[in-house]
Design an enzyme around this catalytic site. Structure first.
Site, short mmCIF file in Angstrom:
data_model
loop_
_atom_site.label_atom_id
_atom_site.label_comp_id
_atom_site.label_asym_id
_atom_site.label_seq_id
_atom_site.Cartn_x
_atom_site.Cartn_y
_atom_site.Cartn_z
N LYS A 30 0.83 -1.21 0.00
CA LYS A 30 0.00 0.00 0.00
C LYS A 30 0.87 1.26 0.00
O LYS A 30 0.63 2.18 -0.78
CB LYS A 30 -0.92 0.01 1.23
CG LYS A 30 -1.90 -1.15 1.30
CD LYS A 30 -2.87 -1.00 2.48
CE LYS A 30 -2.20 -1.02 3.84
NZ LYS A 30 -1.57 -2.31 4.19
N ARG A 144 11.86 -5.97 5.71
CA ARG A 144 11.92 -4.69 4.99
C ARG A 144 12.55 -3.56 5.80
O ARG A 144 12.46 -3.55 7.03
CB ARG A 144 10.54 -4.30 4.46
CG ARG A 144 9.55 -3.92 5.53
CD ARG A 144 8.15 -3.69 4.92
NE ARG A 144 7.20 -3.29 5.95
CZ ARG A 144 5.92 -3.04 5.73
NH1 ARG A 144 5.41 -3.16 4.53
NH2 ARG A 144 5.12 -2.68 6.72
N ARG A 189 -0.83 -8.37 13.12
CA ARG A 189 -1.41 -7.35 12.22
C ARG A 189 -2.27 -8.02 11.14
O ARG A 189 -3.31 -7.48 10.76
CB ARG A 189 -0.28 -6.51 11.62
CG ARG A 189 0.34 -5.57 12.66
CD ARG A 189 1.74 -5.10 12.28
NE ARG A 189 1.78 -4.36 11.05
CZ ARG A 189 2.90 -4.15 10.35
NH1 ARG A 189 4.05 -4.64 10.77
NH2 ARG A 189 2.85 -3.45 9.25
P1 AMP Z 1 0.53 0.72 8.95
O1 AMP Z 1 1.67 1.68 8.81
O2 AMP Z 1 -0.65 1.09 8.11
O3 AMP Z 1 0.97 -0.71 8.77
O4 AMP Z 1 0.03 0.84 10.46
C1 AMP Z 1 0.88 0.52 11.53
C2 AMP Z 1 0.06 0.37 12.80
O5 AMP Z 1 -0.58 1.62 13.11
C3 AMP Z 1 -1.07 -0.64 12.73
O6 AMP Z 1 -0.62 -1.97 13.00
C4 AMP Z 1 -2.00 -0.11 13.82
O7 AMP Z 1 -1.54 -0.43 15.11
C5 AMP Z 1 -1.89 1.40 13.64
N1 AMP Z 1 -2.85 1.93 12.66
C6 AMP Z 1 -2.59 2.52 11.46
N2 AMP Z 1 -3.71 2.90 10.84
C7 AMP Z 1 -4.74 2.53 11.65
C8 AMP Z 1 -6.15 2.62 11.55
N3 AMP Z 1 -6.75 3.17 10.48
N4 AMP Z 1 -6.88 2.14 12.60
C9 AMP Z 1 -6.30 1.58 13.68
N5 AMP Z 1 -4.97 1.45 13.83
C10 AMP Z 1 -4.19 1.91 12.83
#
Ligand code: AMP
Length: 235
Positions: A30, A144, A189
């Site tokens: 993403k 990564r 996750r």
């Molecule tokens: P990401 O960078 O999108 O992989 O997000 C890293 C972490 O941030 C996730 O594992 C969640 O703990 C938190 N997080 C990011 N976006 C959200 C969201 N929209 N809702 C809830 N937690 C989020």
């Protein structure tokens, strides 16, 4: 959210403001793909993960509350996520259109997004689901790392800098890894994704805005597929 308007600053322009959602489990690409669409179409990538990591690094109350949940691979509360997102949406650069990367992740967030957009006379243009295989995602996430200066992505097994220790893109020599990019946290996750976020794919399907892309291929071919979708929906 500020009023959105069409723009003409990039080589390939979109004729109307777009609200794109990129969906997919951790490791689906993403962030990489959102950055490519940003460069190509002049849309703004809004990553709630990046916003939350910024809040953690700055030690804000939201960051302090989010930190341990993120470290465990769980979902931060809708209240905190919406607060950081709304602050970002109030900035002027989002007026030409956005790519939401990692948001919404729950039914509550999807409903809140619809409400926020409706206030500006907008709705979700497309929700694009990056379709991948779970096990491959654990390997992708666990190895990564990125250039600390420009954010270019690398991987222990799949993509090294051409010259060891030097970023191919900007020449930077410092690299960083996310604290939650371990195999164990990646599994948590993934579970959170399947339990709480994957149901949104059907939600956007019912609203007639769902697009799906096979994202197991290389970065360039997934990028072309996404680019074709953006061209089609913005025509
Ligand atoms: P990401 O960078 O999108 O992989 O997000 C890293 C972490 O941030 C996730 O594992 C969640 O703990 C938190 N997080 C990011 N976006 C959200 C969201 N929209 N809702 C809830 N937690 C989020």
């Amino acid at each position: 959210m500020r009023e959105l308007g069409a723009h003409s600053k990039t080589s390939e322009t979109v004729s109307k403001p777009l609200v794109l959602i990129l969906m997919g489990p951790p490791g689906a690409g993403k962030g990489t793909q959102a950055r490519m669409l940003e460069d190509r179409f002049g849309l703004i990538q809004l990553s709630t993960g990046d916003l939350l990591r910024g809040a953690v690094a700055a030690g804000t109350p939201a960051g302090l509350a989010a930190s341990s949940v993120m470290q465990a691979g769980g979902l931060v509360s809708d209240e905190i996520v919406l607060a950081v997102l709304q602050d970002r949406l109030a900035e002027p650069d989002v007026a030409h259109g956005v790519i939401l990367d990692g948001f919404p992740r729950t039914q509550g967030q999807a409903a809140a997004l619809d409400g926020l957009l409706a206030r500006s006379g907008l709705s979700v243009t497309a929700a694009i689901s990056l379709e991948v295989e779970d096990e491959a995602m654990i390997a992708r996430v666990a190895g990564r790392y990125t250039c600390a200066a420009c954010g270019e992505g690398y991987h222990d097994d799949f993509k090294h800098p051409v010259k060891a220790g030097v970023c191919d893109k900007c020449g930077g020599t410092a690299f960083k890894r996310r604290a939650d990019d371990t195999a164990e946290t990646a599994r948590a996750r993934l579970e959170a994704y399947h339990a709480q976020t994957a149901p949104l794919i059907a939600h956007y399907g019912r609203h007639g805005v769902l697009e799906t892309v096979d994202a197991m291929g290389d970065i360039a071919s997934v990028g072309s597929a996404l680019g074709a979708i953006v061209q089609r929906i913005s025509a």
